[in-house]
Design a protein around this motif. Structure first.
Motif, PDB file in Angstrom:
ATOM      1  N   LEU A  19     -14.309  45.488  18.733  1.00  0.00           N
ATOM      2  CA  LEU A  19     -14.502  45.086  20.127  1.00  0.00           C
ATOM      3  C   LEU A  19     -15.913  45.397  20.620  1.00  0.00           C
ATOM      4  N   SER A  20     -16.521  46.445  20.105  1.00  0.00           N
ATOM      5  CA  SER A  20     -17.861  46.819  20.559  1.00  0.00           C
ATOM      6  C   SER A  20     -18.965  46.136  19.764  1.00  0.00           C
ATOM      7  N   LEU A  21     -18.626  45.398  18.725  1.00  0.00           N
ATOM      8  CA  LEU A  21     -19.634  44.764  17.876  1.00  0.00           C
ATOM      9  C   LEU A  21     -20.518  43.756  18.619  1.00  0.00           C
ATOM     10  N   PRO A  22     -19.987  42.870  19.456  1.00  0.00           N
ATOM     11  CA  PRO A  22     -20.880  41.941  20.166  1.00  0.00           C
ATOM     12  C   PRO A  22     -21.908  42.651  21.052  1.00  0.00           C
ATOM     13  N   TYR A  23     -21.490  43.691  21.740  1.00  0.00           N
ATOM     14  CA  TYR A  23     -22.420  44.440  22.592  1.00  0.00           C
ATOM     15  C   TYR A  23     -23.495  45.123  21.746  1.00  0.00           C
ATOM     16  N   ALA A  24     -23.100  45.685  20.616  1.00  0.00           N
ATOM     17  CA  ALA A  24     -24.057  46.350  19.730  1.00  0.00           C
ATOM     18  C   ALA A  24     -25.054  45.339  19.166  1.00  0.00           C
ATOM     19  N   MET A  25     -24.578  44.145  18.820  1.00  0.00           N
ATOM     20  CA  MET A  25     -25.475  43.104  18.310  1.00  0.00           C
ATOM     21  C   MET A  25     -26.449  42.652  19.404  1.00  0.00           C
ATOM     22  N   ARG A  26     -25.982  42.598  20.625  1.00  0.00           N
ATOM     23  CA  ARG A  26     -26.855  42.217  21.743  1.00  0.00           C
ATOM     24  C   ARG A  26     -27.988  43.231  21.912  1.00  0.00           C
ATOM     25  N   LEU A  27     -27.651  44.507  21.775  1.00  0.00           N
ATOM     26  CA  LEU A  27     -28.674  45.542  21.920  1.00  0.00           C
ATOM     27  C   LEU A  27     -29.618  45.612  20.715  1.00  0.00           C
TER      28      LEU A  27
ATOM     29  N   ASN B 139      -5.330  49.558  12.595  1.00  0.00           N
ATOM     30  CA  ASN B 139      -5.956  50.833  12.826  1.00  0.00           C
ATOM     31  C   ASN B 139      -6.701  50.769  14.158  1.00  0.00           C
ATOM     32  N   MET B 140      -6.462  51.737  14.993  1.00  0.00           N
ATOM     33  CA  MET B 140      -7.068  51.741  16.321  1.00  0.00           C
ATOM     34  C   MET B 140      -8.586  51.911  16.254  1.00  0.00           C
ATOM     35  N   LEU B 141      -9.070  52.743  15.342  1.00  0.00           N
ATOM     36  CA  LEU B 141     -10.513  52.954  15.244  1.00  0.00           C
ATOM     37  C   LEU B 141     -11.234  51.685  14.815  1.00  0.00           C
ATOM     38  N   MET B 142     -10.632  50.925  13.946  1.00  0.00           N
ATOM     39  CA  MET B 142     -11.235  49.666  13.506  1.00  0.00           C
ATOM     40  C   MET B 142     -11.265  48.667  14.655  1.00  0.00           C
ATOM     41  N   GLY B 143     -10.208  48.613  15.454  1.00  0.00           N
ATOM     42  CA  GLY B 143     -10.148  47.688  16.579  1.00  0.00           C
ATOM     43  C   GLY B 143     -11.216  47.970  17.612  1.00  0.00           C
ATOM     44  N   VAL B 144     -11.445  49.234  17.925  1.00  0.00           N
ATOM     45  CA  VAL B 144     -12.474  49.600  18.894  1.00  0.00           C
ATOM     46  C   VAL B 144     -13.849  49.220  18.363  1.00  0.00           C
ATOM     47  N   GLY B 145     -14.073  49.428  17.073  1.00  0.00           N
ATOM     48  CA  GLY B 145     -15.352  49.049  16.477  1.00  0.00           C
ATOM     49  C   GLY B 145     -15.600  47.558  16.544  1.00  0.00           C
TER      50      GLY B 145
END
Length: 92
Positions: free
Chosen positions: A9-17, A1-7
């Motif tokens: 991929l953005s998880l490390p950046y979100a955890m950093r913030l 699922n494309m939406l799951m893949g984008v989520g």
């Protein structure tokens, strides 16, 4: 699922913030997701007392609309069906 893949991929950046608070929130919602998945599994195996349709599989739960019908009646089946149709258009 494309939406799951984008989520993912953005998880490390979100955890950093978010920092450590984000880790706790992620663990909490992972637990909530696991719990609701187990409830849905139990409901899927449930054999209802009333007939859901005519013909073979009359007492089998085939999807969320059948679950909505068992819990809320005809309005539940209608609302869940409409929500799924609107969600499908939301992906477009």
């Amino acid at each position: 699922n494309m939406l799951m893949g984008v989520g993912l991929l953005s998880l490390p950046y979100a955890m950093r913030l978010a920092g450590w608070f984000g880790v706790f929130v992620l663990i909490f919602f992972s637990g909530v997701t696991c719990y609701t998945a187990k409830i849905l599994g139990r409901i899927q195996e449930y054999i209802p007392a009333k007939k859901l349709r005519d013909g073979p599989g009359a007492y089998t739960i085939y999807g969320f609309h059948d679950m909505g019908f068992l819990v809320f009646g005809t309005w539940g089946k209608l609302c869940i069906s409409v929500l799924f149709i609107l969600e499908t258009f939301g992906y477009c």
